[in-house]
Scaffold this motif. Sequence first.
Motif, PDB file in Angstrom:
ATOM      1  N   LEU A 205       0.837  -1.200   0.000  1.00  0.00           N
ATOM      2  CA  LEU A 205       0.000   0.000   0.000  1.00  0.00           C
ATOM      3  C   LEU A 205       0.874   1.254   0.000  1.00  0.00           C
ATOM      4  CD1 LEU A 205      -2.947  -0.945   2.376  1.00  0.00           C
ATOM      5  CD2 LEU A 205      -2.954  -0.758  -0.108  1.00  0.00           C
ATOM      6  N   ALA A 206       2.003   1.187   0.718  1.00  0.00           N
ATOM      7  CA  ALA A 206       2.864   2.365   0.847  1.00  0.00           C
ATOM      8  C   ALA A 206       3.342   2.873  -0.510  1.00  0.00           C
ATOM      9  CB  ALA A 206       4.056   2.053   1.738  1.00  0.00           C
ATOM     10  N   VAL A 207       3.641   1.957  -1.420  1.00  0.00           N
ATOM     11  CA  VAL A 207       4.202   2.368  -2.702  1.00  0.00           C
ATOM     12  C   VAL A 207       3.150   3.097  -3.551  1.00  0.00           C
ATOM     13  CG1 VAL A 207       3.704   0.275  -4.065  1.00  0.00           C
ATOM     14  CG2 VAL A 207       5.757   1.596  -4.537  1.00  0.00           C
ATOM     15  N   ILE A 208       1.892   2.785  -3.301  1.00  0.00           N
ATOM     16  CA  ILE A 208       0.819   3.389  -4.098  1.00  0.00           C
ATOM     17  C   ILE A 208       0.802   4.902  -3.917  1.00  0.00           C
ATOM     18  CG2 ILE A 208      -1.698   3.513  -4.350  1.00  0.00           C
ATOM     19  CD1 ILE A 208      -1.750   0.509  -3.749  1.00  0.00           C
ATOM     20  N   ASP A 209       1.040   5.312  -2.686  1.00  0.00           N
ATOM     21  CA  ASP A 209       1.121   6.716  -2.343  1.00  0.00           C
ATOM     22  C   ASP A 209       1.993   7.482  -3.330  1.00  0.00           C
ATOM     23  OD1 ASP A 209       0.037   8.313  -0.426  1.00  0.00           O
ATOM     24  OD2 ASP A 209       1.823   8.318   0.836  1.00  0.00           O
ATOM     25  N   ASN A 210       3.161   6.915  -3.592  1.00  0.00           N
ATOM     26  CA  ASN A 210       4.116   7.566  -4.476  1.00  0.00           C
ATOM     27  C   ASN A 210       3.772   7.363  -5.949  1.00  0.00           C
ATOM     28  OD1 ASN A 210       6.352   9.235  -3.923  1.00  0.00           O
ATOM     29  ND2 ASN A 210       7.657   7.767  -4.994  1.00  0.00           N
ATOM     30  N   LEU A 211       3.261   6.173  -6.280  1.00  0.00           N
ATOM     31  CA  LEU A 211       2.978   5.883  -7.688  1.00  0.00           C
ATOM     32  C   LEU A 211       1.827   6.722  -8.228  1.00  0.00           C
ATOM     33  CD1 LEU A 211       3.520   2.036  -7.678  1.00  0.00           C
ATOM     34  CD2 LEU A 211       4.931   3.761  -8.793  1.00  0.00           C
ATOM     35  N   ARG A 217      -1.506   4.534 -14.914  1.00  0.00           N
ATOM     36  CA  ARG A 217      -2.501   3.509 -14.585  1.00  0.00           C
ATOM     37  C   ARG A 217      -1.976   2.613 -13.486  1.00  0.00           C
ATOM     38  NH1 ARG A 217      -3.217   1.735 -20.759  1.00  0.00           N
ATOM     39  NH2 ARG A 217      -4.048   3.754 -21.361  1.00  0.00           N
ATOM     40  N   LEU A 218      -2.868   2.231 -12.581  1.00  0.00           N
ATOM     41  CA  LEU A 218      -2.538   1.246 -11.551  1.00  0.00           C
ATOM     42  C   LEU A 218      -3.501   0.083 -11.705  1.00  0.00           C
ATOM     43  CD1 LEU A 218      -2.108   3.233  -8.210  1.00  0.00           C
ATOM     44  CD2 LEU A 218      -0.416   1.792  -9.316  1.00  0.00           C
ATOM     45  N   LEU A 219      -2.963  -1.101 -11.980  1.00  0.00           N
ATOM     46  CA  LEU A 219      -3.793  -2.292 -12.097  1.00  0.00           C
ATOM     47  C   LEU A 219      -3.581  -3.121 -10.833  1.00  0.00           C
ATOM     48  CD1 LEU A 219      -3.268  -1.284 -15.051  1.00  0.00           C
ATOM     49  CD2 LEU A 219      -3.418  -3.669 -15.762  1.00  0.00           C
ATOM     50  N   ILE A 220      -4.663  -3.486 -10.170  1.00  0.00           N
ATOM     51  CA  ILE A 220      -4.494  -4.170  -8.895  1.00  0.00           C
ATOM     52  C   ILE A 220      -5.233  -5.503  -8.885  1.00  0.00           C
ATOM     53  CG2 ILE A 220      -4.849  -3.981  -6.406  1.00  0.00           C
ATOM     54  CD1 ILE A 220      -4.458  -0.946  -6.807  1.00  0.00           C
ATOM     55  N   GLY A 221      -4.485  -6.543  -8.459  1.00  0.00           N
ATOM     56  CA  GLY A 221      -5.052  -7.888  -8.336  1.00  0.00           C
ATOM     57  C   GLY A 221      -4.461  -8.551  -7.107  1.00  0.00           C
ATOM     58  N   GLY A 222      -4.471  -9.885  -7.073  1.00  0.00           N
ATOM     59  CA  GLY A 222      -3.872 -10.614  -5.947  1.00  0.00           C
ATOM     60  C   GLY A 222      -4.678 -10.441  -4.674  1.00  0.00           C
ATOM     61  N   GLY A 378      15.076  -8.127  -6.511  1.00  0.00           N
ATOM     62  CA  GLY A 378      14.701  -7.565  -5.213  1.00  0.00           C
ATOM     63  C   GLY A 378      13.334  -6.914  -5.225  1.00  0.00           C
ATOM     64  N   GLY A 379      12.347  -7.622  -4.714  1.00  0.00           N
ATOM     65  CA  GLY A 379      10.993  -7.079  -4.661  1.00  0.00           C
ATOM     66  C   GLY A 379      10.885  -5.952  -3.654  1.00  0.00           C
ATOM     67  N   GLY A 380      11.296  -6.229  -2.417  1.00  0.00           N
ATOM     68  CA  GLY A 380      11.193  -5.229  -1.353  1.00  0.00           C
ATOM     69  C   GLY A 380      12.024  -3.999  -1.657  1.00  0.00           C
ATOM     70  N   ALA A 381      13.251  -4.247  -2.154  1.00  0.00           N
ATOM     71  CA  ALA A 381      14.148  -3.121  -2.437  1.00  0.00           C
ATOM     72  C   ALA A 381      13.584  -2.256  -3.563  1.00  0.00           C
ATOM     73  CB  ALA A 381      15.541  -3.637  -2.810  1.00  0.00           C
ATOM     74  N   SER A 382      13.047  -2.893  -4.606  1.00  0.00           N
ATOM     75  CA  SER A 382      12.539  -2.070  -5.714  1.00  0.00           C
ATOM     76  C   SER A 382      11.295  -1.301  -5.277  1.00  0.00           C
ATOM     77  CB  SER A 382      12.288  -2.901  -6.977  1.00  0.00           C
ATOM     78  OG  SER A 382      11.550  -4.043  -6.718  1.00  0.00           O
ATOM     79  N   LEU A 383      10.463  -1.907  -4.422  1.00  0.00           N
ATOM     80  CA  LEU A 383       9.289  -1.178  -3.928  1.00  0.00           C
ATOM     81  C   LEU A 383       9.712   0.034  -3.107  1.00  0.00           C
ATOM     82  CD1 LEU A 383       6.829  -4.046  -2.897  1.00  0.00           C
ATOM     83  CD2 LEU A 383       6.565  -2.443  -4.783  1.00  0.00           C
ATOM     84  N   GLU A 384      10.707  -0.162  -2.239  1.00  0.00           N
ATOM     85  CA  GLU A 384      11.151   0.976  -1.408  1.00  0.00           C
ATOM     86  C   GLU A 384      11.759   2.080  -2.269  1.00  0.00           C
ATOM     87  OE1 GLU A 384      13.071   0.391   2.311  1.00  0.00           O
ATOM     88  OE2 GLU A 384      11.626  -1.145   2.940  1.00  0.00           O
ATOM     89  N   TYR A 385      12.463   1.689  -3.319  1.00  0.00           N
ATOM     90  CA  TYR A 385      13.013   2.698  -4.236  1.00  0.00           C
ATOM     91  C   TYR A 385      11.866   3.482  -4.871  1.00  0.00           C
ATOM     92  CZ  TYR A 385      16.081   4.729  -7.807  1.00  0.00           C
ATOM     93  OH  TYR A 385      16.785   5.590  -8.598  1.00  0.00           O
TER      94      TYR A 385
END
Length: 400
Positions: A205-211, A217-222, A378-385
């Motif tokens: 959720l945190a990354v959405i703030d910045n994106l 466009r934001l596509l959300i699933g999962g 790196g999933g976590g690292a790329s999200l934090e970036y």
Amino acid sequence: MKSIADLDDLQGKRVLVRSDLNVPLEGSTITDDGRIRASVPTIKALSEGGARVIVCAHLGRPKGSPEDKYSLAPVATRLGELLGRDVTFATDTVGESAQAAVESAADGDVVLLENLRFNPGETAKSADERAEFAGSLAGLADVFVSDGFGVVHREQASVFDVARLLPSAVGGLVETEVGVLRRLTTDPERPYAVVLGGAKVSDKLAVIDNLIQTADRLLIGGGMVFTFLKAQGHEVGKSLLESDQVDTVKGYLEQAQERGVEIVLPVDVVAATEFSADADHEVVGIDAIPSDRMGLDIGPESSALFAEKLADCRTVFWNGPMGAFEMAPYAAGTAAIAKALVDITADGALTVVGGGDSAAAVRQLGFTDDQFGHISTGGGASLEYLEGKDLPGLTVLDES
Ligand code: ADP
Ligand code: MG
């Protein structure tokens, strides 16, 4: 930030390399060796340059003491196969075995140290405790190379503290990863879409703030999508839900609307009676999720919708599978996204897949790495970036 080429001649030098070798294991069988493969070019280049290469890494989440099931021994074997040369495996990290292996290493030799996290100092909260362990690691080497992209967002001894003790440089893998992330954040070619899924709802959720500031466009699933569906007033049955995030998500939906960012949510889901491949399951509209079922994948109409929303994109970042892809009945949504990305990559779009499970999913579904622009380690690292945070493992290299 220095790269390896900026360091003095490494011939005969002891070079400590922090790699990310955190691969999935079943028993002692490596089920996806992607991270080992990604680590090979840097290790190989150092070895061919005549350095004595000391590789360190973690595996899984041991709690500061040795546990057989988290041993890096199987990784040493696989690394040796991929390098085409013997890898000496030290049965401890900074103890007698490690010291002996380093002392007897000749120029070009490669040593892999046992799991860093068998030592409490690696992930200690106390900076002193970490510094002490980092001191032992630094004592084995003359130079440090940071090449574990999956951990650069961690303030850990082998990532952060050790870089303050030795001349340090960034390895080729981290350089590549950061280069790709820069392309995503600096004037990306548009339309730019971000696809988010997976299970770790609050993490993402945190990354959405910045994106919302940068993507079109934001596509959300999962699993995370059910918090969004709930925020829109839908009932989600037994699906994954973070009730305490519903208000935050409502805020994101409003912000996105104000900024003209399109948020694309599924219109149907595969609803199952339980989290199992054998469970009874059916496709239902998002306004008809039965109270005794859980959504385990996006449905076929949603897959078609998502593919259409990606078809004209020039830049896509994807993190998190669309469903519980490990079970065949819930893999179709993830496969549809992968296929859509492969198609636009062939047309020259930049596509980036981040996240350990997402990378495993595309490989499991039969796609190959070269069909995408980049598969991040790196999933976590790329999200934090992408959240705009400073990554300690990178900032420390700027200081050195
Ligand atoms: P990544 O490693 O790519 O960042 P995550 O770790 O966040 O991805 O999530 C991956 C996991 O999410 C997978 O194991 C998958 O089974 C699970 N998942 C995806 N969709 C759902 C869902 N609807 N319900 C439960 N779990 C899901
Ligand atoms: Mg994961």
